[in-house]
Motif scaffolding. Structure first.
Motif, PDB file in Angstrom:
ATOM      1  N   PRO A  31       0.839  -1.198   0.000  1.00 22.16           N
ATOM      2  CA  PRO A  31       0.000   0.000   0.000  1.00 22.16           C
ATOM      3  C   PRO A  31       0.875   1.249   0.000  1.00 22.16           C
ATOM      4  N   GLU A  57      -4.366  -0.102   7.700  1.00 21.70           N
ATOM      5  CA  GLU A  57      -3.248  -0.170   6.771  1.00 21.70           C
ATOM      6  C   GLU A  57      -1.991  -0.712   7.444  1.00 21.70           C
ATOM      7  N   SER A 105       0.113  -3.867   6.106  1.00 22.27           N
ATOM      8  CA  SER A 105       1.558  -3.806   5.883  1.00 22.27           C
ATOM      9  C   SER A 105       2.265  -4.985   6.541  1.00 22.27           C
TER      10      SER A 105
END
Length: 523
Positions: free
Chosen positions: A118, A275, A279
């Motif tokens: 991302p 996020e 990750s």
């Protein structure tokens, strides 16, 4: 990847990838067996040191040569050639391994190589975090991920590895259900391990094909804060019916190949995954993909080693390599095939044992068998078994050979000539001569794996086997006796003496037999 190509005097070439330590010689216990009479039993080694490969001669009788000069130890460079006897070895380095391609639903597709991270990991610099609880939470995520990555690096069992990963994911992520899916041999994506919280049956976990297809299509991680409201998944009936609120999935990749995916979802929490989580989950997936490939390669090497060891007792090294590489196929179970059977038996073996010590007899048999088996394998025969001092060999199976009668007769002739040389050595050492009688018969046999569930071996049974054994009994010292079907198949390359028809056990009518007195080996 460094490898060598071996060229024989017969014009054959085989290729071998080099390990850290590779033994070369005439004896079958070597990593690389060379069927060359001039090569010593333990001739040389090729070994790796500090990223380079070196060749060392082990004090062989006839030596090893590079650029027409005898060598003892040298560092190898790309395309260096070493000569040992009539065998030539070419060293190659830096060759690329072709990319592996994946098959899915019968369609071959080449997958992009890179897992796309991302744009933002969600982890801020320490001086930008004002809430200590956020810092503690981020630290705990990273601590668990680090400990997981440290522990799975030493795991070599695939199922234990995957179970560790999914258990750890549940420790730092708000997941209700999870699964790790891998492609099977048919190219289908199937759950390998699953995990749930509460009372849901792990074996009946239903995964969203929409999410799975999104990961497969884009080759990057997917995260949804509220899957039921996410426009990407609005057509997914499974998400709606199962009440999935949050979901996250990442691909398992190794270089250009998609191996599978890791999936988590939550029925309770909206925004269960961030996020940051994606990750960390992606980083774990990257390491997992490499570990899965290592395990897969290790299993493939193990299967290959088992296959090679199993057939190296029966077949010549060239045929073993063909079988291991998949170029030849051996059918399990009994089947009828045209073959040629050879029996060779030492004449006067009982009296020989009475005049010699037991250890001398064992040494003699080992040396005799080794010389004979080299010739058998050189002619691509299948060693069926040793029966005391007797050898049983077949041609035409497990690998079909149209010229199996010629191979058998040529081998028998070479065995007799090799014994002549061996007997000169024995006479010089004050030892008795070894004389062998050989019987050969061609015809149909039932061949295959036979025995009990505890022990099976590849062998042949039938009238052709029995007849070859009877002919061996009829053969005198240093005689080769063949049947008429064998003679008709090899009459262009042999000289024979026609013998009187012989009555053998198990046959109603006498058999026409021949004594071989010469073989044209140039054909």
């Amino acid at each position: 990847m460094s490898k060598i190509q071996i060229f024989t005097s017969q014009g054959t070439m085989t290729e071998h990838e080099l390990g850290e330590y590779n033994t070369i010689g005439r004896h079958p216990t070597n990593n690389l067996q060379l069927l060359d009479q001039i090569v010593s039993k333990e001739h040389a080694v090729i070994y790796e040191r500090a990223g380079s490969f070196f060749f060392r001669d082990l004090g062989s009788l006839n030596g090893s040569f590079m650029n027409n000069e005898r060598i003892s130890e040298v560092q190898l460079g790309n395309r260096d050639t070493i000569v040992m006897g009539s065998t030539r070895i070419l060293y190659l380095e830096g060759e690329e391994i072709p990319a592996v391609q994946m098959h899915q639903s019968g369609t071959e597709s080449h997958i992009r190589t890179e897992i796309e991270m991302p744009k933002s990991t969600g982890f801020l610099p320490e001086d930008q975090i004002s809430d200590p609880m956020v810092l503690r939470s981020d630290y705990e995520r990273l601590r668990i991920a680090y400990e997981l990555q440290d522990s799975i690096g030493a795991e070599h069992n695939m199922d234990l590895l995957l179970q560790k990963i999914i258990d750890s994911a549940f420790n730092f992520l708000m997941a209700d259900r999870g699964a790790i899916l891998l492609f099977n041999e048919d190219g289908q994506l199937k759950p390998r391990v699953t995990k749930t919280v509460g009372n849901e049956d792990e074996s009946e976990i239903g995964l969203s094909t929409t999410i799975i297809n999104a990961v497969i299509s884009d080759k990057k991680g997917v995260i949804s804060s509220d899957a039921m409201m996410d426009s990407r998944f609005k057509s997914s009936k499974s998400i709606m019916m199962q009440g999935i609120r949050s979901s996250m999935a990442v691909p398992l990749m190794f270089r250009d190949e998609l191996l599978g995916m890791m999936y988590l979802d939550s029925k309770i929490a909206t925004g269960a995954f961030s996020e940051k989580d994606l990750s960390i989950f992606t980083a774990i997936a990257q390491q997992t993909g490499a570990l899965l490939e290592n395990i897969r390669q290790a299993l493939a090497l193990e299967r290959e080693a088992i296959t090679r060891e199993k057939f190296s007792r029966l077949l010549s090294p060239n045929l073993v390599e063909e079988l291991v590489s998949g170029n030849l196929e051996v059918t399990k179970g009994g089947m009828s095939r045209p073959v040629t059977i050879l029996f060779a038996d030492i004449r006067g073996f009982t009296s020989l044992t009475e005049r010699s010590e037991a250890l001398q007899i064992v040494d003699m048999l080992n040396e005799y068998f080794e010389r004979m088996v080299e010739l058998i394998f050189a002619n691509e025969g299948t060693l069926d078994k040793f029966i005391g001092d007797e050898i049983m060999v077949l041609w035409g199976s497990p690998v079909p050979q149209e010229d199996h009668p010629a191979r058998a007769v040529r081998t028998a002739w070479q065995m007799q000539r090799a014994l002549d040389s061996y007997n000169v050595e024995r006479e010089q050492a004050g030892q008795m001569h070894i004389k062998v009688g050989i019987g050969i018969c061609s015809g149909d046999c039932v061949v295959g794996y036979m025995g009990s569930t505890r022990k099976m071996e590849y062998t042949a049974i039938g009238d052709t086997v029995n007849t070859a054994s009877r002919l061996c009994d009829l053969a005198g010292p240093m005689e080769i006796i063949i049947t008429d079907p064998t003679y008709q198949a090899v009459r262009d390359i042999v000289r024979v003496e026609k013998l009187a028809p012989a009555q053998v056990k198990g046959k109603a009518e006498p058999l026409q037999i021949y004594r071989v007195v010469g073989v044209d080996e140039s054909v």
